[in-house]
Design an enzyme around this catalytic site. Structure first.
Site, PDB file in Angstrom:
ATOM      1  N   HIS A 104     -10.740  -2.319  13.520  1.00 62.13           N
ATOM      2  CA  HIS A 104      -9.602  -1.996  13.973  1.00 62.13           C
ATOM      3  C   HIS A 104      -8.917  -0.888  14.001  1.00 62.13           C
ATOM      4  O   HIS A 104      -8.408   0.236  14.544  1.00 62.13           O
ATOM      5  CB  HIS A 104      -8.852  -3.076  14.617  1.00 62.13           C
ATOM      6  CG  HIS A 104      -7.960  -3.219  15.446  1.00 62.13           C
ATOM      7  ND1 HIS A 104      -6.199  -3.058  15.159  1.00 62.13           N
ATOM      8  CD2 HIS A 104      -7.861  -3.152  16.886  1.00 62.13           C
ATOM      9  CE1 HIS A 104      -5.816  -2.995  16.134  1.00 62.13           C
ATOM     10  NE2 HIS A 104      -6.679  -3.055  17.519  1.00 62.13           N
ATOM     11  N   CYS A 105      -8.915  -0.448  12.346  1.00 63.85           N
ATOM     12  CA  CYS A 105      -7.946   0.278  11.927  1.00 63.85           C
ATOM     13  C   CYS A 105      -8.220   1.456  11.684  1.00 63.85           C
ATOM     14  O   CYS A 105      -7.377   2.652  11.965  1.00 63.85           O
ATOM     15  CB  CYS A 105      -8.276  -0.153  10.180  1.00 63.85           C
ATOM     16  SG  CYS A 105      -7.852  -2.041   9.679  1.00 63.85           S
ATOM     17  N   VAL A 106      -9.780   2.037  12.462  1.00 65.11           N
ATOM     18  CA  VAL A 106      -9.633   3.543  12.140  1.00 65.11           C
ATOM     19  C   VAL A 106      -9.705   3.923  13.579  1.00 65.11           C
ATOM     20  O   VAL A 106     -10.408   5.433  13.680  1.00 65.11           O
ATOM     21  CB  VAL A 106     -11.506   3.723  11.415  1.00 65.11           C
ATOM     22  CG1 VAL A 106     -11.305   3.234  10.238  1.00 65.11           C
ATOM     23  CG2 VAL A 106     -12.509   2.640  11.703  1.00 65.11           C
ATOM     24  N   ARG A 134      -5.772   4.117  13.408  1.00 66.31           N
ATOM     25  CA  ARG A 134      -4.828   2.984  13.789  1.00 66.31           C
ATOM     26  C   ARG A 134      -3.008   3.212  13.593  1.00 66.31           C
ATOM     27  O   ARG A 134      -2.690   2.813  14.832  1.00 66.31           O
ATOM     28  CB  ARG A 134      -5.298   1.139  13.589  1.00 66.31           C
ATOM     29  CG  ARG A 134      -4.584   0.358  13.764  1.00 66.31           C
ATOM     30  CD  ARG A 134      -4.464   0.102  16.013  1.00 66.31           C
ATOM     31  NE  ARG A 134      -5.752   0.359  16.513  1.00 66.31           N
ATOM     32  CZ  ARG A 134      -5.452   0.229  17.513  1.00 66.31           C
ATOM     33  NH1 ARG A 134      -5.017   0.330  18.980  1.00 66.31           N
ATOM     34  NH2 ARG A 134      -6.757   0.575  17.976  1.00 66.31           N
ATOM     35  N   ASN A 176      -5.381  -1.008   7.121  1.00 68.77           N
ATOM     36  CA  ASN A 176      -4.502  -2.439   7.891  1.00 68.77           C
ATOM     37  C   ASN A 176      -5.048  -3.816   6.149  1.00 68.77           C
ATOM     38  O   ASN A 176      -5.891  -3.035   5.798  1.00 68.77           O
ATOM     39  CB  ASN A 176      -6.238  -2.961   8.525  1.00 68.77           C
ATOM     40  CG  ASN A 176      -5.968  -3.620   9.115  1.00 68.77           C
ATOM     41  OD1 ASN A 176      -5.116  -5.035   8.787  1.00 68.77           O
ATOM     42  ND2 ASN A 176      -5.377  -3.623  10.447  1.00 68.77           N
TER      43      ASN A 176
END
Length: 380
Positions: A371-373, A129, A2
Site C-alpha cells: 500500500h505504501c508504494v 502513497r 509507512n
C-alpha cells in the site's frame, strides 16, 4: 511510506523506521520543507470527496527508486520488489511508474512491457502513497487532486523531487490540483468515502509536520482535503519510525462503518503491539460521520519468530494490502500458518477478488509495504 503495526524495536540501518545519516536532508530539501504552504483555491468541503479504495481504478501510480544514498546495498532488491508489485498489479489494471531519466531504462526492463514507465516526473524514493496526489471524485464524472505538502516525514529525508511529485502528476494527467492546509502523507490518513477518516496523532499532530496547529485545526484541514466531516484519532507511536506510525499498516477501512485492524500475537507487547490493540478498542467504540457503529474485524499478524526476515526493523503488515481492479495485492512473510490465515481472511472480506500474496521482503526491511508504494487513480 509507512510504518508498521507490529514490527520489532528499531535497530540501526536505513529504513522507514530509522534512516541513515547518509540519506540526510540537503540544504535545498530543508528549505523546501520549511517553505510556507502555497495559496489554495480548494473546492468547498464535500464537493470532491476521496472515495473508498475499493472503487474501480483507471490506473495505479508507482515510483522506481534509484538512490543508493537512501537505500545503500538494499537498492537492487527494493527495485526488484517494486517491479514485482508493478507487474502483478498490471495483470488487473494499467500501471504507470515514475522513474528518473538515469534509471528509466532499467525500470522498463525490470517492470516489463505491461507497465508504463515515465521519466518526466523525477523522484527521490518509492513511497508513492505519501508523495503522490490524492485523487478525488465528485460523483458526476469530475476528477481532481489534492497534495498533502510532503516534507520528508517531518524533514527526515531528502525530498526535493518527491515534494513536487503530487503536483507534477496532476499536471501530467491534466486535472485540477490544490494543496491541503496541512502537511502530511497519504499513508497517514484512511478514508471510508462516506465522511469518516482515521489517523494517528503521532504522525499529524506533530511539530515536525504541523507546528503551531492544534488538533482541531489539523482535523478541519484533513476533512476539507478529503471531503469528510469526522476523524477517528489514534495516539500512535511517535519518534520510533520515520513516519511516526502511519495508520495504513495497522487499521484500514473496508467500507462505510466497516474496518479491520491487524492484531499482534499475544506475546508481543512492544509500543506498536500496544498501539494496535488500542486502535482496535478505539475503533470498536467509535461511530462514523453518519452515526453508524463501527464493525471492526481482526486481521491476525504473523509471529515475528517465524517469518523469513531476521531484520529487526522489518514491517510484516498484511493490513498494508492494495486493492486494484478485481484483486487484492498483499504480502506473505514465511510464517506459513499466518500467511494462509491472512489470505483466507482477505478472501472472506473480498470474495469477488483474487488474492495475490507476494514476497516483498526487501521492501519490508525498509519498513514499508505494498500500500505504501502505490496510489490509485479512481474512475471519475
Amino acid at each position: 511510506m509507512n510504518e508498521r503495526s507490529v514490527a520489532r524495536h528499531a535497530g540501526p540501518g536505513l529504513n522507514r523506521r530509522r534512516f541513515l545519516a547518509a540519506a540526510g536532508l540537503t540544504a535545498a530539501g530543508a528549505a523546501l520543507a520549511t517553505t510556507a504552504l502555497p495559496d489554495k483555491a480548494t473546492a468547498a468541503p464535500g464537493t470532491f470527496p476521496v472515495p473508498v479504495e475499493d472503487v474501480r481504478h483507471t490506473r495505479t501510480r508507482m515510483a522506481f527508486p534509484d538512490s543508493s544514498a537512501i537505500w545503500g546495498a538494499k537498492l537492487s532488491g527494493v527495485q526488484a520488489d517494486i517491479a514485482l508489485i508493478a507487474r502483478t498489479i498490471a495483470k488487473y489494471e494499467p500501471v504507470v511508474v515514475c522513474a528518473n531519466s538515469a534509471s528509466a531504462a532499467k525500470a522498463r526492463t525490470m517492470c516489463g512491457p505491461t507497465v508504463t514507465v515515465v521519466s518526466s516526473i523525477p523522484v527521490d524514493d518509492c513511497w508513492m502513497r505519501d508523495t503522490g496526489p490524492v485523487f478525488r471524485t465528485d460523483g458526476y464524472g469530475g476528477l481532481d487532486t489534492v497534495g498533502l505538502n510532503f516534507n520528508g516525514w517531518g524533514n527526515k529525508q531528502t525530498h526535493n523531487r518527491d515534494a513536487l511529485v503530487a503536483e507534477r502528476i496532476a499536471a501530467h494527467v491534466g486535472v485540477p490540483f490544490t494543496y491541503a492546509d496541512l502537511v502530511g502523507e497519504g499513508g497517514a490518513i484512511e478514508q471510508d468515502g462516506a465522511g469518516t477518516l482515521m489517523a494517528t496523532r503521532s504522525s499529524l499532530v506533530n511539530r515536525n509536520r504541523n507546528p503551531g496547529m492544534s488538533e482541531r485545526q489539523i482535523e478541519t484541514a484533513m476533512c476539507d482535503a478529503y471531503g469528510a466531516s469526522k476523524v477517528i484519532w489514534f495516539d500512535g507511536v511517535k519518534g520510533q519510525d520515520i513516519t511516526d506510525d502511519h495508520v495504513d499498516a495497522t487499521s484500514r477501512f473496508l467500507a462505510h462503518g466497516e474496518a479491520l485492524v491487524q492484531m499482534p500475537v499475544a506475546a508481543d507487547n512492544d509500543a506498536y503491539a500496544r498501539d494496535a490493540r488500542l486502535q482496535y478498542s478505539t475503533l470498536s467504540a467509535s461511530t462514523t460521520a453518519k452515526g453508524r457503529a463501527m464493525d471492526v474485524m481482526r486481521l491476525q499478524g504473523p509471529d515475528y519468530n517465524k517469518i523469513r526476515s531476521t531484520n529487526r526493523d522489518f514491517l510484516a503488515s498484511y493490513a498494508n494490502f492494495y486493492l486494484c481492479n478485481d484483486a487484492v495485492i498483499s504480502a506473505q512473510f514465511g510464517d506459513t500458518r499466518a500467511d494462509e490465515a491472512a489470505r483466507a481472511t482477505l478472501q472472506r472480506l473480498y470474495p469477488d477478488r483474487y488474492i495475490e500474496q507476494l514476497n516483498i521482503d526487501r521492501l519490508g526491511t525498509g519498513g514499508g509495504g505494498i500500500h505504501c508504494v502505490t496510489q490509485q487513480q479512481p474512475v471519475a
